[in-house]
Scaffold this motif. Sequence first.
Motif, short mmCIF file in Angstrom:
data_model
loop_
_atom_site.label_atom_id
_atom_site.label_comp_id
_atom_site.label_asym_id
_atom_site.label_seq_id
_atom_site.Cartn_x
_atom_site.Cartn_y
_atom_site.Cartn_z
N GLN A 103 0.87 -1.18 0.00
CA GLN A 103 0.00 0.00 0.00
C GLN A 103 0.91 1.22 0.00
OE1 GLN A 103 -3.31 -0.43 -0.14
NE2 GLN A 103 -3.14 -2.64 0.09
N ASP A 124 -4.30 0.73 6.85
CA ASP A 124 -4.73 0.16 5.58
C ASP A 124 -4.32 -1.31 5.41
OD1 ASP A 124 -2.06 0.81 5.35
OD2 ASP A 124 -2.25 1.86 3.43
N PRO A 154 -4.70 -5.16 5.02
CA PRO A 154 -5.81 -5.95 4.46
C PRO A 154 -6.66 -6.58 5.56
CG PRO A 154 -3.76 -6.42 3.30
CD PRO A 154 -3.40 -5.58 4.50
N LEU A 155 -7.97 -6.46 5.43
CA LEU A 155 -8.89 -6.97 6.45
C LEU A 155 -8.73 -8.46 6.69
CD1 LEU A 155 -12.19 -5.05 5.71
CD2 LEU A 155 -10.80 -4.93 7.80
N VAL A 168 -8.43 -0.27 12.00
CA VAL A 168 -8.30 -0.84 10.65
C VAL A 168 -9.70 -1.04 10.06
CG1 VAL A 168 -7.62 -2.89 9.33
CG2 VAL A 168 -6.05 -1.91 11.02
N ARG A 169 -10.59 -1.61 10.84
CA ARG A 169 -11.96 -1.85 10.35
C ARG A 169 -12.67 -0.53 10.03
NH1 ARG A 169 -11.38 -6.21 14.21
NH2 ARG A 169 -11.46 -8.18 13.05
N TYR A 209 -11.21 2.27 9.17
CA TYR A 209 -10.56 2.80 7.96
C TYR A 209 -11.21 2.19 6.72
CZ TYR A 209 -7.17 3.24 4.21
OH TYR A 209 -6.58 3.48 3.01
N HIS A 210 -11.38 0.86 6.72
CA HIS A 210 -11.95 0.20 5.55
C HIS A 210 -13.43 0.56 5.36
CE1 HIS A 210 -8.57 -2.12 4.08
NE2 HIS A 210 -8.22 -2.33 5.33
N GLN A 247 -13.38 3.90 3.69
CA GLN A 247 -12.98 3.77 2.29
C GLN A 247 -14.14 3.27 1.43
OE1 GLN A 247 -9.91 4.82 1.02
NE2 GLN A 247 -9.93 5.64 3.10
N GLY A 248 -14.90 2.33 1.98
CA GLY A 248 -16.07 1.80 1.27
C GLY A 248 -17.14 2.86 1.09
#
Length: 122
Positions: free
Chosen positions: A36, A91, A93-94, A111-112, A114-115, A118-119
Amino acid sequence: MNGDFQYSSREELIRALNRPTCDGDSLHQPLAHSLQGDVLWSLVRVTMLIDTPERSAGLSATFIFCDLLLQSAGMWGNQSFIEANELRHFDCPLDYLERTHAMSTLWRTRVRLYHLAQGAQS
């Protein structure tokens, strides 16, 4: 290798970070990686090779590693961290979270989030 700028290219550094390594006490086997920007996320299985007071030879665990890829004077190096270091990068990966035991619940929550953000932006 932290802070050691011994690679002439970023690609050479990434290849080196994705090779199995042995430090005498343990074997580090990269299982997966994701780049990333200048952050390399890796899933690494660490297997103890000798008995220590804390761990038995043969014991394995999988960890999330975060390597910051850095350049100085035309050479490349890295700073390596694990999840327990309370990382400031989110960032990762989940699916890496599902493949390892939690070392930092707070970081995993970030992290969750952040994702999720982003979604929501897509």
